[in-house]
Write a protein that holds these residues in place. Sequence first.
Motif, PDB file in Angstrom:
ATOM      1  N   VAL A 171       0.829  -1.208   0.000  1.00  0.00           N
ATOM      2  CA  VAL A 171       0.000   0.000   0.000  1.00  0.00           C
ATOM      3  C   VAL A 171       0.865   1.261   0.000  1.00  0.00           C
ATOM      4  N   GLN A 172       1.913   1.270   0.816  1.00  0.00           N
ATOM      5  CA  GLN A 172       2.732   2.480   0.915  1.00  0.00           C
ATOM      6  C   GLN A 172       3.523   2.750  -0.365  1.00  0.00           C
ATOM      7  N   THR A 173       4.048   1.706  -1.002  1.00  0.00           N
ATOM      8  CA  THR A 173       4.792   1.937  -2.242  1.00  0.00           C
ATOM      9  C   THR A 173       3.852   2.308  -3.393  1.00  0.00           C
ATOM     10  N   ALA A 174       2.671   1.708  -3.418  1.00  0.00           N
ATOM     11  CA  ALA A 174       1.688   2.117  -4.432  1.00  0.00           C
ATOM     12  C   ALA A 174       1.282   3.566  -4.215  1.00  0.00           C
ATOM     13  N   GLY A 175       1.300   4.006  -2.950  1.00  0.00           N
ATOM     14  CA  GLY A 175       0.925   5.374  -2.626  1.00  0.00           C
ATOM     15  C   GLY A 175       1.884   6.416  -3.155  1.00  0.00           C
ATOM     16  N   ILE A 176       3.134   6.012  -3.465  1.00  0.00           N
ATOM     17  CA  ILE A 176       4.091   6.945  -4.081  1.00  0.00           C
ATOM     18  C   ILE A 176       4.259   6.638  -5.568  1.00  0.00           C
ATOM     19  N   SER A 177       3.290   5.902  -6.124  1.00  0.00           N
ATOM     20  CA  SER A 177       3.240   5.583  -7.558  1.00  0.00           C
ATOM     21  C   SER A 177       4.367   4.661  -8.011  1.00  0.00           C
ATOM     22  N   HIS A 178       4.885   3.839  -7.085  1.00  0.00           N
ATOM     23  CA  HIS A 178       5.894   2.834  -7.433  1.00  0.00           C
ATOM     24  C   HIS A 178       5.481   1.502  -6.813  1.00  0.00           C
ATOM     25  N   PRO A 179       4.420   0.898  -7.350  1.00  0.00           N
ATOM     26  CA  PRO A 179       3.910  -0.335  -6.742  1.00  0.00           C
ATOM     27  C   PRO A 179       4.884  -1.494  -6.896  1.00  0.00           C
ATOM     28  N   VAL A 180       4.684  -2.506  -6.068  1.00  0.00           N
ATOM     29  CA  VAL A 180       5.457  -3.734  -6.154  1.00  0.00           C
ATOM     30  C   VAL A 180       5.154  -4.422  -7.485  1.00  0.00           C
ATOM     31  N   PHE A 181       6.193  -4.902  -8.147  1.00  0.00           N
ATOM     32  CA  PHE A 181       6.040  -5.670  -9.384  1.00  0.00           C
ATOM     33  C   PHE A 181       5.049  -6.813  -9.148  1.00  0.00           C
ATOM     34  N   GLY A 182       4.074  -6.926 -10.033  1.00  0.00           N
ATOM     35  CA  GLY A 182       3.088  -7.994  -9.937  1.00  0.00           C
ATOM     36  C   GLY A 182       1.887  -7.674  -9.070  1.00  0.00           C
TER      37      GLY A 182
END
Length: 234
Positions: free
Chosen positions: A167-178
Amino acid sequence: MSNEQNLTILYEDNHVIVVMKPQNIASCPDDSGDANLLDMIKEYVRTKYDKKGNVYIGLVHRLDRPTGGVMVFAKTSKAAGRLSEQMRTGDFEKKYLTVLCGTLTEKSGRLVNYLKKNTVNNMVYLCTQGTDGAKEAILDYRVLEERSGLSLTEIKLHTGRSHQIRVQTAGISHPVFGDMRYGGERAVKGNLALWAYSLAFTHPVTKERLRFLILPPADETPWKHFNLDAVKPV
């Protein structure tokens, strides 16, 4: 490291057992009724030591089903209590490797957010501090290598919230691969690239500081695009 009944065991004594959790296996029983790591360890202990009746294995922490990596389980209630206390005090250190989509402007930093879980759809959302049920989520990250628009990143958790890294990485527009669930169109389709690779804690009885390290499968996408042998925890 040994392999027993489909378990990869990194360490075992009378008090704890440290294993590798495969991706897409649940940490403990859930509503699906699928095979899970906790029951697998109980069966391993029951068989190896010819235990009669119930086998005690304490679940100290969890990894989400699609996340693989190192986990510790307690073999006594005393060990479980002491490890749980370490989690509360911050002595229990968990580090992850992930491949994030895109290249980050800031190559290291700290993310602080508030998260709220919707138990109906099992989704976690960013929210404000004052939101009812909000929980603070803190992680540190550092980019280790960049290749083809992807970033191999180490993440250290300071809190253990559900789906926190995703959730936090998607929140900075760099989601986890996959991670199509949280990353949407920014994510790249594939097996979720999130791996708990380093775990450190103080042994609940001997008081020795223990650290366990296991890298993700180097021959699988997207891990195979990076030099995992160069990864060393700080």
